[in-house]
Every structure is written in structure tokens, then in C-alpha cells.
Design a protein around this motif. Structure first.
Motif, PDB file in Angstrom:
ATOM      1  N   ASP A  54      29.374  82.826  25.897  1.00 20.02           N
ATOM      2  CA  ASP A  54      29.718  83.784  26.952  1.00 20.02           C
ATOM      3  C   ASP A  54      29.415  85.222  26.544  1.00 20.02           C
ATOM      4  N   SER A  83      30.727  87.020  24.442  1.00 18.77           N
ATOM      5  CA  SER A  83      31.932  87.834  24.237  1.00 18.77           C
ATOM      6  C   SER A  83      31.931  88.544  22.892  1.00 18.77           C
ATOM      7  N   SER A 104      30.389  91.838  23.325  1.00 17.42           N
ATOM      8  CA  SER A 104      30.869  92.689  24.415  1.00 17.42           C
ATOM      9  C   SER A 104      31.164  94.077  23.876  1.00 17.42           C
ATOM     10  N   ALA A 120      25.318  90.674  26.867  1.00 16.03           N
ATOM     11  CA  ALA A 120      26.720  90.993  27.130  1.00 16.03           C
ATOM     12  C   ALA A 120      26.836  92.044  28.229  1.00 16.03           C
ATOM     13  N   ILE A 123      29.644  89.794  30.593  1.00 10.15           N
ATOM     14  CA  ILE A 123      31.054  90.063  30.323  1.00 10.15           C
ATOM     15  C   ILE A 123      31.380  91.551  30.430  1.00 10.15           C
TER      16      ILE A 123
END
Length: 289
Positions: free
Chosen positions: A73, A75, A78, A213, A217
Motif C-alpha cells: 500500500d 505506506s 508515505s 505513495a 496513500i
């Protein structure tokens, strides 16, 4: 480069972060952009260190800092996680509050850091960006042509990594030449460092992960906090010969995101600190003092 600075690597937020530090005075954190490292500050950091304690790290995924494999994801790349790296780094150095200046990707990290830790940042400077949310939501053919790399680098692994890795020397210099307006502004020493770091396949992967990212996210975080404003004084600088000057009212966009905004265009392209170091340094000095 960075005469009288010291080099360090500390374990921060679970990963090693590399940085240089020099000077005395109130702490000043400098964050670099893509496709560079902390070296982009080498022309102005020594002067700033005459009045500030200057700390210039390599962001995770860049330079000599750790480059983790991208999470599904994104993350772990991020801006929120990268911001936490830097807040923890400053805490380890005993810096509870600091000034913060970021360029390009580092400016996007700085924006998120200031929103997440408003009591840490006393003054914020952002160089040659508009908010990430606005980049995507105002995108048109003209922006997509100039910011093509935003849409190339977010493609799934390993597509962009493979293409860039086939000739990283050519790709890196293409970026510097096409976004800047004076390639001679990049000193041989700085270029050598950029090339050294960009030869590492994990830096290519880390930098792609940064952009992935941003398109996923980070946008989710930005959407949730669109009405949250930067509380500290904000300085915006951008290249007068660059895309932002031609396309946007840069100050107006940031006035929607901050309470106290000042700024101006510097007569150069995208790479302010290297193309126009004297004007950039003077603008930062005037703002911080």
C-alpha cells in the motif's frame, strides 16, 4: 562540499538515516528533492550554518539512507512516515523545535510534517511546489507533459525501475537538464554524488516508491485534512523560469493551505539552491530572521 560539517548515520524510526550537520544556533532542517540527495544544499548550507545549526538528511529511499522495499500500500514511503523519520531524528539530536526548509519532494514531506507536528516547526519554507493534492486535481495536458515523471514513476514495480536502471546516468542528467535552466549550476562534485547514489537499484526503487505513495496513500491523507491549515509562517519560493510561474498563481494556492504566507519567484529554473544560490539564501535568511 560541506566543509566544517560532520557526517552521521542514526537508527531512526526503525531505519538508518544519513545526514550532515554543521553550525550553531537555532536548528534548521533542510530537506532535498528528486532526483537528488542532501548534497543539493551544498552551496548555501555553509553560509546558513553561520547562524543556524543546519541538519541536512537523505530522505528514506534516497542517498545513503536506508531504502526499504515498498509495501503493497506504499505506506512505508508515505509522507507521514517520512515526516516521522525526521521528527525522530531531530528528537535524537535534542532538537524539540526547528525551522524547516524543503525543496521538491522534501517540500512535500515538510508540508506533511508541519501539519502532523505543528508545535515542532516554528517557520516553514517550501521551494518550487504547489500542494500535491492540487497537482493531481488540476492536472491537464500541459501539466502532464511537463510532470510526465509523476505518472511514469507511479507505474507498478518493476516497470519504471527496469527502464531507469537500463541507463541511470542518462535518465538522471535528462531530469536535471529538462527541469533546470542551467546545467552548469551542478558542480562536478555534486553531479558525481548524484550519479553515485543513482547507480543503486534500491535508490531507483525508493524514489519510485516515493511517487507511488504520493498518488495513493498521501492523497488519502491530504483529502482527509484538506481544511487543515499550516499555522506557522510560510515562505514560498519558486523558479521564475520554471513551469509553476507560467501555469499557476503559486501564492494563491498556498494561501488556501496556510494562515500566513509570503513568497516570490527566484530568477532560475526548478533547482533554486543550485541555480540561484545567492538569491535563494538571501530569501531564506530574510524569512528566518
Amino acid at each position: 562540499m560541506f566543509e566544517h560539517f560532520t557526517r552521521h548515520t542514526l537508527n531512526v524510526n526503525g531505519i538508518p538515516i544519513h545526514f550532515v550537520q554543521g553550525g550553531t544556533g537555532f536548528p534548521l532542517l533542510l530537506l532535498h528533492g528528486y532526483p537528488q540527495t542532501h548534497v543539493m544544499w551544498h552551496k548555501i548550507a555553509p553560509s546558513l550554518a553561520q547562524k543556524f545549526t543546519v541538519i541536512a538528511p537523505d530522505l528514506r529511499g534516497y542517498g545513503d539512507s536506508y531504502k526499504p522495499k515498498d509495501a503493497p500500500d506504499h505506506s512505508n514511503y508515505s509522507k507521514r512516515v517520512v515526516a516521522a523519520d525526521l521528527v525522530n531524528l531531530m528528537a535524537l539530536l535534542g532538537k524539540k523545535e526547528f525551522y524547516l526548509i524543503g525543496h521538491d519532494r522534501g517540500a512535500r514531506v515538510a508540508h506533511r510534517l508541519t501539519l502532523d507536528y505543528p508545535k515542532k516547526v516554528k517557520k516553514l519554507g517550501l521551494l518550487d511546489i504547489i500542494p500535491t493534492y492540487d497537482v493531481f486535481h488540476l492536472a491537464d495536458q500541459e501539466l502532464s507533459t511537463v510532470y510526465y515523471h509523476w505518472f511514469f514513476l507511479i507505474q507498478p514495480y518493476p516497470f519504471p525501475e527496469t527502464l531507469i536502471g537500463s541507463n541511470p546516468h542518462y535518465y538522471l542528467e535528462h531530469c536535471l537538464k529538462s527541469w533546470g535552466r542551467d546545467f552548469t549550476a551542478f558542480t562536478p562534485e555534486a553531479l558525481a554524488e548524484y550519479h553515485r547514489c543513482f547507480q543503486d537499484p534500491m535508490m531507483i526503487h525508493g524514489t519510485c516508491s516515493d511517487y507511488r505513495a504520493a498518488a495513493t496513500i498521501d492523497l488519502e491523507h491530504d483529502q482527509l485534512e484538506r481544511d487543515k491549515k499550516i499555522e506557522c509562517p510560510l515562505l514560498i519560493l519558486w523558479g521564475k523560469q520554471g513551469f509553476l510561474e507560467k501555469k499557476y498563481n503559486v501564492l494563491e494556492l498556498w494561501q488556501q493551505r496556510a494562515i500566513n504566507v509570503t513568497g516570490k519567484a527566484i530568477n532560475c529554473g526548478h533547482f533554486l539552491a543550485e541555480e540561484s544560490p545567492v538569491d535563494t539564501e538571501q530569501a531564506i535568511y530574510g524569512f528566518l530572521e
